[in-house]
Design a protein around this motif. Structure first.
Motif, PDB file in Angstrom:
ATOM      1  N   GLY A 186      47.912  37.706  30.318  1.00 26.30           N
ATOM      2  CA  GLY A 186      48.256  38.552  31.478  1.00 26.30           C
ATOM      3  C   GLY A 186      47.233  38.424  32.595  1.00 26.30           C
ATOM      4  O   GLY A 186      47.275  39.177  33.569  1.00 26.30           O
ATOM      5  N   GLY A 187      46.300  37.487  32.450  1.00 25.88           N
ATOM      6  CA  GLY A 187      45.327  37.200  33.508  1.00 25.88           C
ATOM      7  C   GLY A 187      44.486  38.405  33.899  1.00 25.88           C
ATOM      8  O   GLY A 187      44.389  39.390  33.149  1.00 25.88           O
ATOM      9  N   GLY A 188      43.897  38.315  35.086  1.00 28.68           N
ATOM     10  CA  GLY A 188      43.074  39.419  35.592  1.00 28.68           C
ATOM     11  C   GLY A 188      43.905  40.687  35.758  1.00 28.68           C
ATOM     12  O   GLY A 188      43.463  41.792  35.448  1.00 28.68           O
ATOM     13  N   HIS A 189      45.141  40.518  36.227  1.00 32.53           N
ATOM     14  CA  HIS A 189      45.996  41.693  36.452  1.00 32.53           C
ATOM     15  C   HIS A 189      46.257  42.462  35.168  1.00 32.53           C
ATOM     16  O   HIS A 189      46.395  43.689  35.192  1.00 32.53           O
ATOM     17  CB  HIS A 189      47.334  41.282  37.083  1.00 32.53           C
TER      18      HIS A 189
ATOM     19  N   PHE B 285      43.604  44.833  34.900  1.00 34.84           N
ATOM     20  CA  PHE B 285      43.688  45.948  35.866  1.00 34.84           C
ATOM     21  C   PHE B 285      44.412  47.131  35.202  1.00 34.84           C
ATOM     22  O   PHE B 285      44.072  48.288  35.429  1.00 34.84           O
ATOM     23  CB  PHE B 285      44.446  45.549  37.138  1.00 34.84           C
TER      24      PHE B 285
ATOM     25  N   TRP C 294      40.869  42.177  45.491  1.00 36.12           N
ATOM     26  CA  TRP C 294      41.091  42.264  44.041  1.00 36.12           C
ATOM     27  C   TRP C 294      40.670  43.614  43.472  1.00 36.12           C
ATOM     28  O   TRP C 294      41.358  44.167  42.605  1.00 36.12           O
ATOM     29  CB  TRP C 294      40.403  41.103  43.306  1.00 36.12           C
TER      30      TRP C 294
ATOM     31  N   CYS D 115      34.148  44.484  41.508  1.00 38.14           N
ATOM     32  CA  CYS D 115      34.474  43.058  41.402  1.00 38.14           C
ATOM     33  C   CYS D 115      33.241  42.321  41.927  1.00 38.14           C
ATOM     34  O   CYS D 115      32.873  42.486  43.096  1.00 38.14           O
ATOM     35  CB  CYS D 115      35.703  42.757  42.254  1.00 38.14           C
TER      36      CYS D 115
ATOM     37  N   ASN E  83      32.603  39.275  42.630  1.00 34.86           N
ATOM     38  CA  ASN E  83      32.816  38.294  43.697  1.00 34.86           C
ATOM     39  C   ASN E  83      34.267  38.397  44.163  1.00 34.86           C
ATOM     40  O   ASN E  83      35.175  38.058  43.412  1.00 34.86           O
ATOM     41  CB  ASN E  83      32.515  36.876  43.203  1.00 34.86           C
TER      42      ASN E  83
ATOM     43  N   THR F  76      37.139  37.067  45.683  1.00 36.69           N
ATOM     44  CA  THR F  76      37.565  35.685  45.924  1.00 36.69           C
ATOM     45  C   THR F  76      38.206  35.487  47.300  1.00 36.69           C
ATOM     46  O   THR F  76      38.032  34.447  47.924  1.00 36.69           O
ATOM     47  CB  THR F  76      38.580  35.294  44.822  1.00 36.69           C
TER      48      THR F  76
ATOM     49  N   ASP G 204      34.797  42.973  37.157  1.00 35.62           N
ATOM     50  CA  ASP G 204      35.698  41.825  37.248  1.00 35.62           C
ATOM     51  C   ASP G 204      34.851  40.628  37.673  1.00 35.62           C
ATOM     52  O   ASP G 204      34.369  40.567  38.805  1.00 35.62           O
ATOM     53  CB  ASP G 204      36.799  42.114  38.288  1.00 35.62           C
TER      54      ASP G 204
ATOM     55  N   SER H 143      35.842  35.297  39.403  1.00 34.83           N
ATOM     56  CA  SER H 143      35.499  34.099  40.171  1.00 34.83           C
ATOM     57  C   SER H 143      34.014  33.766  40.181  1.00 34.83           C
ATOM     58  O   SER H 143      33.615  32.815  40.844  1.00 34.83           O
ATOM     59  CB  SER H 143      36.055  34.199  41.597  1.00 34.83           C
TER      60      SER H 143
ATOM     61  N   CYS I 232      39.448  35.899  34.461  1.00 31.99           N
ATOM     62  CA  CYS I 232      40.585  35.040  34.137  1.00 31.99           C
ATOM     63  C   CYS I 232      40.082  33.599  34.041  1.00 31.99           C
ATOM     64  O   CYS I 232      39.026  33.269  34.562  1.00 31.99           O
ATOM     65  CB  CYS I 232      41.704  35.197  35.166  1.00 31.99           C
TER      66      CYS I 232
ATOM     67  N   LYS J  26      39.432  29.765  37.122  1.00 36.64           N
ATOM     68  CA  LYS J  26      38.437  29.309  38.106  1.00 36.64           C
ATOM     69  C   LYS J  26      37.434  28.354  37.427  1.00 36.64           C
ATOM     70  O   LYS J  26      37.555  27.156  37.552  1.00 36.64           O
ATOM     71  CB  LYS J  26      37.677  30.483  38.735  1.00 36.64           C
TER      72      LYS J  26
HETATM   73  N1  PMP Z   1      40.196  39.124  40.093  1.00 39.40           N
HETATM   74  C1  PMP Z   1      39.734  38.147  40.894  1.00 39.40           C
HETATM   75  C2  PMP Z   1      38.332  38.239  41.399  1.00 39.40           C
HETATM   76  C3  PMP Z   1      40.546  37.072  41.220  1.00 39.40           C
HETATM   77  O1  PMP Z   1      40.079  36.109  42.010  1.00 39.40           O
HETATM   78  C4  PMP Z   1      41.863  37.014  40.712  1.00 39.40           C
HETATM   79  C5  PMP Z   1      42.804  35.866  40.988  1.00 39.40           C
HETATM   80  N2  PMP Z   1      42.522  35.029  41.970  1.00 39.40           N
HETATM   81  C6  PMP Z   1      42.299  38.066  39.905  1.00 39.40           C
HETATM   82  C7  PMP Z   1      41.427  39.091  39.604  1.00 39.40           C
HETATM   83  C8  PMP Z   1      43.702  38.083  39.375  1.00 39.40           C
HETATM   84  O2  PMP Z   1      43.810  37.197  38.330  1.00 39.40           O
HETATM   85  P1  PMP Z   1      45.242  36.740  37.785  1.00 39.40           P
HETATM   86  O3  PMP Z   1      45.934  36.052  38.902  1.00 39.40           O
HETATM   87  O4  PMP Z   1      44.881  35.849  36.648  1.00 39.40           O
HETATM   88  O5  PMP Z   1      45.960  37.962  37.348  1.00 39.40           O
END
Ligand code: PMP
Length: 417
Positions: A104-107, A110, A134, A183, A185, A187, A214, A217, A235, A238
């Motif tokens: 589910g990545g960074g989101h 969240f 972010w 966060c 950094n 992005t 977070d 990046s 995630c 990067k």
């Molecule tokens: N946090 C940061 C600092 C990001 O740069 C990003 C994606 N560019 C995310 C969270 C979100 O990550 P994802 O697209 O994998 O959900």
């Protein structure tokens, strides 16, 4: 050593619109330089290993190719353990932290953060340092589940999260905040909490407040003072290869303090990931396999995290030195204390769109791509000058940055001749 495409000495911009969104190779004889904010460049060494594992000499070393590997096989478990160990050693992560691999990545995180944190205390309050796009998304998500507050609301008065270009010199934490979120950094905005600039709030400032960061990046690019951190996540798209997986580095006693509340969706449940060695559902096997090679590459070529940080600063300095002393390209973030060493947004020709598109076309012809992204954060709608952005993750070398600057210099020379 890259043999770059020799720079064009003539450039005739096309009359038709050139968007510059494409990441296609212009001249396949020469390497492509991709400075996308993520998914980002992966070094050539890794592709050689990947090729061997899929097509040639190592083909059967995992029983199958890595694309077909079962997550229940001892071979995968060995890779997973190796990856965890290499990351722990490289990032000097103390033993009281556990590594989880989520999806589910960074989101995903969240949502996972408020959902898990409210298992410590159902009235938990999160304080969010919203310093860019972010952290803004993370804050908005948290409000679906808990009571949370944007602690920088007044600091960025009347600005939208794509306009943020500074950080407060000092951060104070209200006494009713149970966890602080930031966060490290941003992005999109290019704002970074840098070790030598604005540090993370230390334990002396945090007190009992937990700190959640977070690091999507900047993970694997700089040293972290783990004594301040309770949860960190990043995630993989990067510095850790391809999109799909996400690392969560979390204090074991925080996991222990989570109640057995089965209302947390299983794919977001930190405790479940910890109890099952991140194998409750099918993990992103290929990501972890690839990361094993990437970690070997970092360890062999860059040796230590201090060294990565030095290289990262050197790359950023080369680019900023050019951007700061030039008539056409201007960095968006002026404040040296907090401008990012990793994602560097800049304006072309004071917002002249035609000049920006001509520049993008020139870059494309020089095999340089990824400077413009179709983000969900619309500059046009807000009547703002759209910046381009160069992202200098670990896949981009010092020599690459020098070449990027040479391209920018050459553009100015021939465009205004
Ligand atoms: N946090 C940061 C600092 C990001 O740069 C990003 C994606 N560019 C995310 C969270 C979100 O990550 P994802 O697209 O994998 O959900």
């Amino acid at each position: 050593m890259n043999i770059y495409k020799p720079l064009n000495s003539i450039f005739k911009p096309s009359v038709s619109y050139f968007s510059g969104y494409s990441i296609m190779h212009y001249d396949k004889e020469f390497p492509l330089l991709n400075v996308s904010p993520g998914p980002a460049s992966i070094s050539e060494n890794i592709f050689k290993k990947l090729y061997d594992d899929i097509y040639s000499k190592n083909k059967y070393s995992y029983g199958n190719t890595p694309l077909e590997m079962s997550h229940r096989s001892p071979e995968y478990l060995e890779i997973l353990n190796n990856v965890n160990l290499k990351i722990k050693n490289f990032m000097e992560i103390p033993n009281q932290f556990k590594i989880l691999w989520t999806q589910g990545g960074g989101h995903g995180q969240f949502s996972a953060i408020p959902l898990n944190m409210k298992r410590i205390n159902k009235n938990i309050k999160g304080g969010y340092l919203v310093s860019g796009t972010w952290s803004s998304r993370a804050f908005i998500e948290s409000k679906k589940f808990i009571n949370s507050e944007n602690l920088l609301q007044n600091f960025y008065k009347n600005l939208t999260s794509i306009e943020y270009d500074r950080l407060p010199a000092q951060i104070s934490i209200p006494s009713d905040i149970d966890y602080l979120y930031l966060c490290s950094n941003e992005t999109v905005n290019g704002i970074e909490f840098k070790k030598n600039g604005i540090e993370y709030p230390g334990r002396n400032v945090l007190g009992k407040t937990k700190l959640i960061v977070d690091m999507s990046s900047d993970f694997l690019m700089k040293k972290v003072d783990w004594s301040n951190i309770d949860v960190a996540f990043a995630c993989t798209s990067k510095n850790m290869g391809v999109a799909g997986a996400n690392i969560v580095i979390i204090r074991e006693d925080l996991i222990d303090s989570l109640s057995d509340n089965h209302s947390t969706p299983c794919t977001l449940d930190w405790k479940l990931y910890a109890e099952t060695n991140s194998l409750y559902n099918t993990p992103a096997v290929f990501n972890i396999y690839l990361l094993n090679h990437i970690m070997d590459d970092y360890i062999n070529t860059m040796k230590t995290i201090e060294n990565v940080n030095d290289i990262s600063k050197e790359k950023a300095n080369i680019l900023y030195e050019f951007l700061d002393n030039n008539q056409i390209f201007k960095p968006v973030v002026k404040d040296k204390e907090c401008r990012s060493n990793i994602n560097i947004p800049f304006i072309v020709g004071d917002g002249n769109e035609k000049m920006m598109e001509d520049f993008l076309e020139y870059c494309s012809k020089e095999n340089l791509v990824g400077l413009r992204t179709q983000t969900p954060f619309s500059y046009k709608k807000l009547n703002l000058k759209e910046p381009l952005r160069i992202s200098l993750y670990n896949g981009i070398s010092v020599a690459d940055v020098k070449h990027i600057v040479a391209i920018m210099k050459n553009f100015t020379l021939i465009y205004f001749k």
